[in-house]
Design a protein around this motif. Structure first.
Motif, PDB file in Angstrom:
ATOM      1  N   PHE A  48       0.854  -1.184   0.000  1.00  0.00           N
ATOM      2  CA  PHE A  48       0.000   0.000   0.000  1.00  0.00           C
ATOM      3  C   PHE A  48       0.890   1.235   0.000  1.00  0.00           C
ATOM      4  CE2 PHE A  48      -2.192  -3.347   2.318  1.00  0.00           C
ATOM      5  CZ  PHE A  48      -3.382  -3.432   1.609  1.00  0.00           C
ATOM      6  N   ILE A  49       0.640   2.139  -0.929  1.00  0.00           N
ATOM      7  CA  ILE A  49       1.332   3.426  -0.977  1.00  0.00           C
ATOM      8  C   ILE A  49       0.285   4.478  -0.621  1.00  0.00           C
ATOM      9  CG2 ILE A  49       2.645   5.064  -2.359  1.00  0.00           C
ATOM     10  CD1 ILE A  49       4.055   2.364  -2.090  1.00  0.00           C
ATOM     11  N   VAL A  50       0.478   5.181   0.484  1.00  0.00           N
ATOM     12  CA  VAL A  50      -0.463   6.216   0.909  1.00  0.00           C
ATOM     13  C   VAL A  50       0.255   7.561   0.911  1.00  0.00           C
ATOM     14  CG1 VAL A  50      -1.869   4.642   2.286  1.00  0.00           C
ATOM     15  CG2 VAL A  50       0.005   5.873   3.382  1.00  0.00           C
ATOM     16  N   THR A  51      -0.480   8.607   0.570  1.00  0.00           N
ATOM     17  CA  THR A  51       0.089   9.954   0.613  1.00  0.00           C
ATOM     18  C   THR A  51      -0.872  10.884   1.342  1.00  0.00           C
ATOM     19  OG1 THR A  51      -0.836  10.474  -1.563  1.00  0.00           O
ATOM     20  CG2 THR A  51       1.447   9.730  -1.510  1.00  0.00           C
ATOM     21  N   MET A  52      -0.279  11.837   2.053  1.00  0.00           N
ATOM     22  CA  MET A  52      -1.083  12.808   2.781  1.00  0.00           C
ATOM     23  C   MET A  52      -0.261  14.058   3.052  1.00  0.00           C
ATOM     24  SD  MET A  52      -1.214  11.164   6.667  1.00  0.00           S
ATOM     25  CE  MET A  52      -2.153  12.514   7.355  1.00  0.00           C
ATOM     26  N   ARG A  53      -0.952  15.125   3.328  1.00  0.00           N
ATOM     27  CA  ARG A  53      -0.346  16.367   3.794  1.00  0.00           C
ATOM     28  C   ARG A  53      -0.921  16.665   5.174  1.00  0.00           C
ATOM     29  NH1 ARG A  53       2.739  19.065   0.377  1.00  0.00           N
ATOM     30  NH2 ARG A  53       2.577  18.628  -1.836  1.00  0.00           N
ATOM     31  N   ASN A  93       8.953  12.096   4.226  1.00  0.00           N
ATOM     32  CA  ASN A  93       8.333  13.414   4.161  1.00  0.00           C
ATOM     33  C   ASN A  93       9.212  14.297   3.299  1.00  0.00           C
ATOM     34  OD1 ASN A  93       7.101  15.893   4.533  1.00  0.00           O
ATOM     35  ND2 ASN A  93       7.718  16.107   6.656  1.00  0.00           N
ATOM     36  N   GLU A  94       8.640  14.761   2.191  1.00  0.00           N
ATOM     37  CA  GLU A  94       9.388  15.640   1.301  1.00  0.00           C
ATOM     38  C   GLU A  94       8.543  16.867   0.998  1.00  0.00           C
ATOM     39  OE1 GLU A  94      11.201  15.427  -3.167  1.00  0.00           O
ATOM     40  OE2 GLU A  94      11.507  13.679  -1.889  1.00  0.00           O
ATOM     41  N   GLY A  95       8.956  18.004   1.507  1.00  0.00           N
ATOM     42  CA  GLY A  95       8.247  19.252   1.261  1.00  0.00           C
ATOM     43  C   GLY A  95       6.828  19.268   1.803  1.00  0.00           C
ATOM     44  N   GLY A  96       6.593  18.568   2.889  1.00  0.00           N
ATOM     45  CA  GLY A  96       5.261  18.536   3.478  1.00  0.00           C
ATOM     46  C   GLY A  96       4.354  17.457   2.921  1.00  0.00           C
TER      47      GLY A  96
END
Length: 129
Positions: free
Chosen positions: A46-51, A88-91
């Motif tokens: 699973f690849i998840v992304t969030m800010r 975490n890269e650039g938020g």
């Protein structure tokens, strides 16, 4: 007269101490989606992304919620975390997680009852898809 002045001074100080300070640490996550990849057998990536994550734990929680829902969709009742890498890269926070899914409770310490986890995720406002 001095007692009255002293009393007024104490009340004035007390009033100053009760002023509310605005909170600036409000948690406002922006869940940006998840990708699912079947690796082999019962292993799923699973690849998840969030800010807006406070730290890596928020990303781990999101990945767990997605894994739990996936297990239920596929007819399994349980999942077990194999590993999760957080960046975490650039938020923009990204979690790369691998879980096993199974119909019986798996061996190991990081087991998840999928139905309970999905309910908890909903209560916490974490999306499962």
């Amino acid at each position: 007269m001095r007692r009255v002045a002293a009393g007024v001074a104490v009340l004035a100080l007390t009033a100053c101490q009760t002023a509310e300070v605005p909170r600036v640490d409000v948690f406002r996550p922006d869940y940006q989606g998840a990708e699912t990849r079947l690796l082999e057998g019962d292993l799923v990536n699973f690849i998840v992304t969030m800010r807006g994550a406070r730290d890596g734990q928020d990303v781990l929680d999101y990945a767990q919620c997605v894994a739990a829902q996936y297990a239920l969709i596929r007819g399994f009742g349980f999942a077990r975390q194999v590993r999760t890498q957080v960046d975490n890269e650039g938020g923009l926070w990204r979690g790369d997680a691998v879980y096993t899914v199974s119909s019986a409770i798996p061996r190991g310490l990081r087991t998840i009852d999928a139905e309970v986890a999905v309910e908890d995720c909903g209560a916490r406002g974490i999306p499962t898809v």
